[in-house]
Motif scaffolding. Structure first.
Motif, PDB file in Angstrom:
ATOM      1  N   ASP A  26       0.826  -1.216   0.000  1.00 45.67           N
ATOM      2  CA  ASP A  26       0.000   0.000   0.000  1.00 45.67           C
ATOM      3  C   ASP A  26       0.853   1.254   0.000  1.00 45.67           C
ATOM      4  O   ASP A  26       0.587   2.207  -0.757  1.00 45.67           O
ATOM      5  N   LEU A  27       1.887   1.283   0.816  1.00 39.18           N
ATOM      6  CA  LEU A  27       2.703   2.487   0.924  1.00 39.18           C
ATOM      7  C   LEU A  27       3.528   2.726  -0.330  1.00 39.18           C
ATOM      8  O   LEU A  27       3.712   3.873  -0.757  1.00 39.18           O
ATOM      9  N   GLU A  28       4.022   1.639  -0.939  1.00 34.57           N
ATOM     10  CA  GLU A  28       4.894   1.793  -2.097  1.00 34.57           C
ATOM     11  C   GLU A  28       4.132   2.149  -3.365  1.00 34.57           C
ATOM     12  O   GLU A  28       4.745   2.542  -4.361  1.00 34.57           O
ATOM     13  N   ASP A  29       2.824   2.040  -3.350  1.00 34.77           N
ATOM     14  CA  ASP A  29       2.024   2.526  -4.475  1.00 34.77           C
ATOM     15  C   ASP A  29       2.145   4.037  -4.635  1.00 34.77           C
ATOM     16  O   ASP A  29       1.960   4.564  -5.731  1.00 34.77           O
ATOM     17  N   GLU A  30       2.451   4.720  -3.521  1.00 31.24           N
ATOM     18  CA  GLU A  30       2.464   6.180  -3.548  1.00 31.24           C
ATOM     19  C   GLU A  30       3.793   6.793  -3.137  1.00 31.24           C
ATOM     20  O   GLU A  30       4.000   7.989  -3.332  1.00 31.24           O
ATOM     21  N   HIS A  31       4.684   5.989  -2.564  1.00 28.62           N
ATOM     22  CA  HIS A  31       5.898   6.562  -2.001  1.00 28.62           C
ATOM     23  C   HIS A  31       7.129   5.703  -2.279  1.00 28.62           C
ATOM     24  O   HIS A  31       7.030   4.484  -2.457  1.00 28.62           O
ATOM     25  N   ASP A  32       8.269   6.373  -2.270  1.00 29.54           N
ATOM     26  CA  ASP A  32       9.573   5.731  -2.199  1.00 29.54           C
ATOM     27  C   ASP A  32       9.800   5.429  -0.720  1.00 29.54           C
ATOM     28  O   ASP A  32      10.114   6.331   0.067  1.00 29.54           O
ATOM     29  N   VAL A  33       9.612   4.174  -0.333  1.00 27.48           N
ATOM     30  CA  VAL A  33       9.586   3.802   1.082  1.00 27.48           C
ATOM     31  C   VAL A  33      10.959   3.301   1.528  1.00 27.48           C
ATOM     32  O   VAL A  33      11.529   2.394   0.913  1.00 27.48           O
ATOM     33  N   PHE A  34      11.439   3.888   2.604  1.00 28.96           N
ATOM     34  CA  PHE A  34      12.691   3.458   3.232  1.00 28.96           C
ATOM     35  C   PHE A  34      12.363   3.022   4.655  1.00 28.96           C
ATOM     36  O   PHE A  34      11.879   3.824   5.462  1.00 28.96           O
ATOM     37  N   ALA A  35      12.604   1.746   4.956  1.00 23.78           N
ATOM     38  CA  ALA A  35      12.318   1.189   6.280  1.00 23.78           C
ATOM     39  C   ALA A  35      13.606   0.619   6.847  1.00 23.78           C
ATOM     40  O   ALA A  35      13.992  -0.505   6.514  1.00 23.78           O
ATOM     41  N   PRO A  36      14.313   1.369   7.680  1.00 22.65           N
ATOM     42  CA  PRO A  36      15.585   0.892   8.234  1.00 22.65           C
ATOM     43  C   PRO A  36      15.400   0.245   9.606  1.00 22.65           C
ATOM     44  O   PRO A  36      14.377   0.417  10.272  1.00 22.65           O
ATOM     45  N   SER A  37      16.402  -0.507  10.026  1.00 20.84           N
ATOM     46  CA  SER A  37      16.499  -0.939  11.418  1.00 20.84           C
ATOM     47  C   SER A  37      17.318   0.087  12.182  1.00 20.84           C
ATOM     48  O   SER A  37      18.295   0.643  11.669  1.00 20.84           O
ATOM     49  N   LEU A  38      16.925   0.337  13.423  1.00 26.35           N
ATOM     50  CA  LEU A  38      17.540   1.387  14.218  1.00 26.35           C
ATOM     51  C   LEU A  38      18.835   0.927  14.879  1.00 26.35           C
ATOM     52  O   LEU A  38      19.135  -0.267  14.953  1.00 26.35           O
ATOM     53  N   LEU A  39      19.564   1.884  15.364  1.00 26.20           N
ATOM     54  CA  LEU A  39      20.811   1.642  16.085  1.00 26.20           C
ATOM     55  C   LEU A  39      20.630   0.581  17.165  1.00 26.20           C
ATOM     56  O   LEU A  39      19.716   0.660  17.990  1.00 26.20           O
ATOM     57  N   GLY A  40      21.487  -0.442  17.138  1.00 29.52           N
ATOM     58  CA  GLY A  40      21.459  -1.467  18.176  1.00 29.52           C
ATOM     59  C   GLY A  40      20.374  -2.495  18.035  1.00 29.52           C
ATOM     60  O   GLY A  40      20.225  -3.369  18.897  1.00 29.52           O
ATOM     61  N   HIS A  41      19.606  -2.439  16.951  1.00 27.42           N
ATOM     62  CA  HIS A  41      18.513  -3.384  16.717  1.00 27.42           C
ATOM     63  C   HIS A  41      18.901  -4.375  15.620  1.00 27.42           C
ATOM     64  O   HIS A  41      19.935  -4.227  14.970  1.00 27.42           O
ATOM     65  N   ALA A  42      18.083  -5.380  15.426  1.00 28.43           N
ATOM     66  CA  ALA A  42      18.377  -6.441  14.471  1.00 28.43           C
ATOM     67  C   ALA A  42      18.623  -5.868  13.078  1.00 28.43           C
ATOM     68  O   ALA A  42      17.729  -5.277  12.481  1.00 28.43           O
ATOM     69  N   GLY A  43      19.830  -6.051  12.574  1.00 32.69           N
ATOM     70  CA  GLY A  43      20.195  -5.543  11.258  1.00 32.69           C
ATOM     71  C   GLY A  43      20.712  -4.126  11.257  1.00 32.69           C
ATOM     72  O   GLY A  43      21.225  -3.664  10.235  1.00 32.69           O
ATOM     73  N   GLY A  44      20.568  -3.407  12.373  1.00 30.57           N
ATOM     74  CA  GLY A  44      21.011  -2.021  12.434  1.00 30.57           C
ATOM     75  C   GLY A  44      22.474  -1.886  12.811  1.00 30.57           C
ATOM     76  O   GLY A  44      23.188  -2.862  13.020  1.00 30.57           O
ATOM     77  N   THR A  45      22.927  -0.636  12.903  1.00 30.11           N
ATOM     78  CA  THR A  45      24.301  -0.347  13.305  1.00 30.11           C
ATOM     79  C   THR A  45      24.554  -0.850  14.721  1.00 30.11           C
ATOM     80  O   THR A  45      23.724  -0.661  15.609  1.00 30.11           O
ATOM     81  N   THR A  46      25.692  -1.476  14.940  1.00 30.16           N
ATOM     82  CA  THR A  46      26.064  -1.935  16.281  1.00 30.16           C
ATOM     83  C   THR A  46      26.880  -0.850  16.971  1.00 30.16           C
ATOM     84  O   THR A  46      27.926  -0.447  16.464  1.00 30.16           O
ATOM     85  N   PRO A  47      26.406  -0.347  18.110  1.00 30.87           N
ATOM     86  CA  PRO A  47      27.176   0.695  18.798  1.00 30.87           C
ATOM     87  C   PRO A  47      28.452   0.131  19.415  1.00 30.87           C
ATOM     88  O   PRO A  47      28.557  -1.067  19.674  1.00 30.87           O
ATOM     89  N   GLU A  48      29.399   1.013  19.646  1.00 28.22           N
ATOM     90  CA  GLU A  48      30.634   0.625  20.317  1.00 28.22           C
ATOM     91  C   GLU A  48      30.390   0.516  21.817  1.00 28.22           C
ATOM     92  O   GLU A  48      29.546   1.222  22.374  1.00 28.22           O
ATOM     93  N   PRO A  49      31.116  -0.364  22.497  1.00 28.03           N
ATOM     94  CA  PRO A  49      30.978  -0.453  23.957  1.00 28.03           C
ATOM     95  C   PRO A  49      31.224   0.905  24.610  1.00 28.03           C
ATOM     96  O   PRO A  49      32.175   1.611  24.266  1.00 28.03           O
ATOM     97  N   GLY A  50      30.336   1.266  25.514  1.00 25.90           N
ATOM     98  CA  GLY A  50      30.481   2.541  26.209  1.00 25.90           C
ATOM     99  C   GLY A  50      29.827   3.715  25.515  1.00 25.90           C
ATOM    100  O   GLY A  50      29.772   4.816  26.088  1.00 25.90           O
TER     101      GLY A  50
END
Length: 277
Positions: free
Chosen positions: A36-60
């Motif tokens: 539904d969303l891609e019928d009307e938009h260029d959809v970007f759905a990222p994973s957030l920092l520290g979440h599955a597939g997202g950027t891994t933060p450095e210790p500390g």
């Protein structure tokens, strides 16, 4: 199950729409809305920092709404996205509001957004609830995964986030569990939140519309205890109630959530087109 694969999904065409998942989730929670969303938009759905597939933060590293937003802005820059319609659920709603303050929003649609509470008692409640849910996801994973094959177990196990967890598919339930297990910032982010840092007031009137959609069966963040204080902080918005759905409304009614987001984005895009012509 949907493989986590890349740290984001992108598809469709039109004005950019960026959609952010909630705490301990991933971009996969949006998958049933993509058509539904891609019928009307260029959809970007990222994973957030520290979440599955997202950027891994450095210790500390500090883990806060600011550092999550910093990482989100780096993702936007990498995708060539300056401004976009922003939508998010829970933590993703809070993030969308924060990115709006940073000048990234054409519009914001925040679904049961986090970031507000009515004093220390309510803050402690939600922190305790999240910690307990995360602990349960890690407890006896093989048994938990097998139990999720039963509709009654999904309804009970997903009660905090879905009104009708029994209607959530087995694969989608496993995605939720796997994403929660992969989140590496639970303690660090909650430790920051415990410092009682609610969403700050908006300093100036936004030049983009903000829609707050609140799930009327939200057991995680009931509106009276978490929504009202948040609205007092962020100023004028359009408030819509989402009937029959829980805290993660995409699980109960993807069509309703897509409609809620598109109602806001269409209004903005139509006005922009009218101004161009």
């Amino acid at each position: 199950m949907t493989p986590i694969g890349a740290p984001f999904h992108r598809g469709g065409s039109g004005t950019p729409l960026v959609i952010y998942h909630g705490f301990t989730g991933s971009w996969r929670v949006w998958k049933h809305l993509f058509p539904d969303l891609e019928d009307e938009h260029d959809v970007f759905a990222p994973s957030l920092l520290g979440h599955a597939g997202g950027t891994t933060p450095e210790p500390g590293d500090e883990i806060s709404i600011r550092t999550i937003a910093d990482d989100a802005e780096r993702q936007l820059d990498a995708q060539g996205i300056d401004q976009a319609h922003l939508a998010g659920n829970s933590l993703g709603g809070w993030l969308s509001l924060e990115l709006g303050r940073r000048g990234r929003a054409l519009s914001v649609t925040a679904l049961s957004p986090a970031g507000g509470w009515n004093g220390r008692r309510e803050l402690d409640r939600i922190v305790r609830l999240i910690r307990n849910s995360a602990a349960q996801a890690h407890r006896a994973p093989g048994i938990s995964d097998r139990l999720m094959k039963q509709a009654w177990a999904r309804r009970v196990g997903l009660r905090a986030v879905a009104e009708r967890g029994d209607r959530v598919s087995y694969d989608d339930a496993l995605n939720l569990l796997d994403d929660a297990r992969a989140c590496v910032i639970i303690d660090a982010f909650l430790d920051w939140v415990v410092a009682d840092r609610p969403l700050p007031p908006r300093e100036v009137d936004a030049d983009y519309p903000i829609t707050i959609g609140w799930a009327d069966r939200d057991r995680m963040l009931p509106f009276g205890r978490y929504g009202r204080p948040l609205l007092e902080n962020i100023g004028p918005v359009e408030l819509v109630r989402l009937p029959g759905v829980g805290h993660v409304p995409m699980l109960d009614d993807p069509a309703l959530v897509a409609h809620t987001i598109l109602t806001t984005t269409r209004r903005v895009d139509e006005k922009r087109k009218a101004n161009v012509t």
